[in-house]
Design a protein around this motif. Structure first.
Motif, PDB file in Angstrom:
ATOM      1  N   ARG A  98       0.809  -1.220   0.000  1.00 44.36           N
ATOM      2  CA  ARG A  98       0.000   0.000   0.000  1.00 44.36           C
ATOM      3  C   ARG A  98       0.842   1.271   0.000  1.00 44.36           C
ATOM      4  O   ARG A  98       0.388   2.327   0.403  1.00 44.36           O
ATOM      5  CB  ARG A  98      -1.000   0.006   1.155  1.00 44.36           C
ATOM      6  CG  ARG A  98      -2.033  -1.114   1.035  1.00 44.36           C
ATOM      7  CD  ARG A  98      -3.140  -1.010   2.039  1.00 44.36           C
ATOM      8  NE  ARG A  98      -3.937   0.187   1.753  1.00 44.36           N
ATOM      9  CZ  ARG A  98      -4.628   0.828   2.683  1.00 44.36           C
ATOM     10  NH1 ARG A  98      -4.645   0.415   3.921  1.00 44.36           N
ATOM     11  NH2 ARG A  98      -5.327   1.895   2.364  1.00 44.36           N
ATOM     12  N   ASP A 144      -4.987   2.093  -4.208  1.00 46.67           N
ATOM     13  CA  ASP A 144      -5.304   2.064  -2.778  1.00 46.67           C
ATOM     14  C   ASP A 144      -4.074   2.237  -1.882  1.00 46.67           C
ATOM     15  O   ASP A 144      -4.010   1.707  -0.779  1.00 46.67           O
ATOM     16  CB  ASP A 144      -6.055   0.772  -2.419  1.00 46.67           C
ATOM     17  CG  ASP A 144      -6.803   0.877  -1.115  1.00 46.67           C
ATOM     18  OD1 ASP A 144      -7.260   1.988  -0.764  1.00 46.67           O
ATOM     19  OD2 ASP A 144      -6.917  -0.150  -0.408  1.00 46.67           O
ATOM     20  N   ILE A 185      -1.551   4.299   0.601  1.00 52.91           N
ATOM     21  CA  ILE A 185      -1.742   5.295   1.655  1.00 52.91           C
ATOM     22  C   ILE A 185      -0.608   6.322   1.675  1.00 52.91           C
ATOM     23  O   ILE A 185      -0.690   7.308   2.392  1.00 52.91           O
ATOM     24  CB  ILE A 185      -1.889   4.648   3.044  1.00 52.91           C
ATOM     25  CG1 ILE A 185      -0.640   3.850   3.416  1.00 52.91           C
ATOM     26  CG2 ILE A 185      -3.142   3.783   3.088  1.00 52.91           C
ATOM     27  CD1 ILE A 185      -0.624   3.348   4.851  1.00 52.91           C
ATOM     28  N   ARG A 186       0.440   6.077   0.893  1.00 58.17           N
ATOM     29  CA  ARG A 186       1.552   7.030   0.851  1.00 58.17           C
ATOM     30  C   ARG A 186       2.277   6.930  -0.476  1.00 58.17           C
ATOM     31  O   ARG A 186       2.258   5.898  -1.136  1.00 58.17           O
ATOM     32  CB  ARG A 186       2.527   6.809   1.995  1.00 58.17           C
ATOM     33  CG  ARG A 186       3.512   5.682   1.802  1.00 58.17           C
ATOM     34  CD  ARG A 186       4.518   5.526   2.938  1.00 58.17           C
ATOM     35  NE  ARG A 186       3.931   5.455   4.230  1.00 58.17           N
ATOM     36  CZ  ARG A 186       3.407   4.351   4.776  1.00 58.17           C
ATOM     37  NH1 ARG A 186       3.402   3.227   4.104  1.00 58.17           N
ATOM     38  NH2 ARG A 186       2.889   4.381   5.976  1.00 58.17           N
ATOM     39  N   ARG A 210       1.391  11.618   2.506  1.00 59.78           N
ATOM     40  CA  ARG A 210       0.285  10.750   2.917  1.00 59.78           C
ATOM     41  C   ARG A 210      -0.866  10.945   1.943  1.00 59.78           C
ATOM     42  O   ARG A 210      -1.194  12.063   1.569  1.00 59.78           O
ATOM     43  CB  ARG A 210      -0.162  11.070   4.336  1.00 59.78           C
ATOM     44  CG  ARG A 210       0.877  10.799   5.427  1.00 59.78           C
ATOM     45  CD  ARG A 210       1.195   9.345   5.566  1.00 59.78           C
ATOM     46  NE  ARG A 210       0.036   8.565   5.899  1.00 59.78           N
ATOM     47  CZ  ARG A 210       0.061   7.365   6.476  1.00 59.78           C
ATOM     48  NH1 ARG A 210       1.217   6.815   6.784  1.00 59.78           N
ATOM     49  NH2 ARG A 210      -1.036   6.722   6.732  1.00 59.78           N
ATOM     50  N   ASP A 246      -3.856   9.241   2.531  1.00 52.97           N
ATOM     51  CA  ASP A 246      -5.071   8.829   3.249  1.00 52.97           C
ATOM     52  C   ASP A 246      -5.559   9.896   4.235  1.00 52.97           C
ATOM     53  O   ASP A 246      -6.363   9.615   5.096  1.00 52.97           O
ATOM     54  CB  ASP A 246      -4.838   7.509   3.977  1.00 52.97           C
ATOM     55  CG  ASP A 246      -3.717   7.576   4.998  1.00 52.97           C
ATOM     56  OD1 ASP A 246      -2.949   8.562   5.004  1.00 52.97           O
ATOM     57  OD2 ASP A 246      -3.597   6.638   5.789  1.00 52.97           O
TER      58      ASP A 246
END
Length: 141
Positions: free
Chosen positions: A61, A95, A97-98, A138, A140
């Motif tokens: 991710r 998908d 997150i970073r 980031r 997310d």
């Protein structure tokens, strides 16, 4: 453990490097190459010559931009920003997150920070007085 031998391989013995990587994958510490997605964004001029691009990998991710380059003649036109924005969009589609990258260029670090990246680690004196920066954004938040 006197019954083991540590040997240095320069150049790298690809079979032994694969055995090392496979051991890490079995231990859950990395992914096999077939489980990671490598992405490539390319900018070409009218003649088809590559004038810039971005290459990276997606794993766990996280999207890592390993290479980002824009030809000197095309710098200052927003192409680096566009490449990073497209890499970010691709990471979000997957998908992640970073998005993370590293640089030793002060100008690049400043660009990345303007685009929302933050420095999370620094190696001072990486190349003489030059530092090496680790940055992340980031996705997310």
């Amino acid at each position: 453990m006197s019954d083991v031998d540590i040997t240095l391989h320069v150049p790298v013995d690809e079979a032994k490097a694969k055995a090392l990587h496979d051991g890490l994958a079995r231990a859950g510490q990395t992914l096999r190459a077939s489980e990671m997605e490598t992405f490539l964004l390319v900018i070409e001029d009218a003649s088809g010559a590559v004038i810039g691009g971005c290459k990276g990998d997606i794993a766990f991710r996280s999207a890592h931009v390993a290479e980002l380059w824009v030809d000197d003649a095309y710098r200052g036109k927003g192409l680096g920003r566009q490449l990073l924005e497209r890499a970010e969009a691709h990471a979000i589609e997957r998908d992640c997150i970073r998005l993370h990258l590293e640089t030793r260029s002060e100008a690049a670090r400043q660009l990345y920070e303007k685009l929302g990246f933050r420095v999370f680690g620094t190696l001072p004196d990486y190349n003489g007085a030059q530092a090496f920066y680790y940055l992340e954004k980031r996705l997310d938040e």
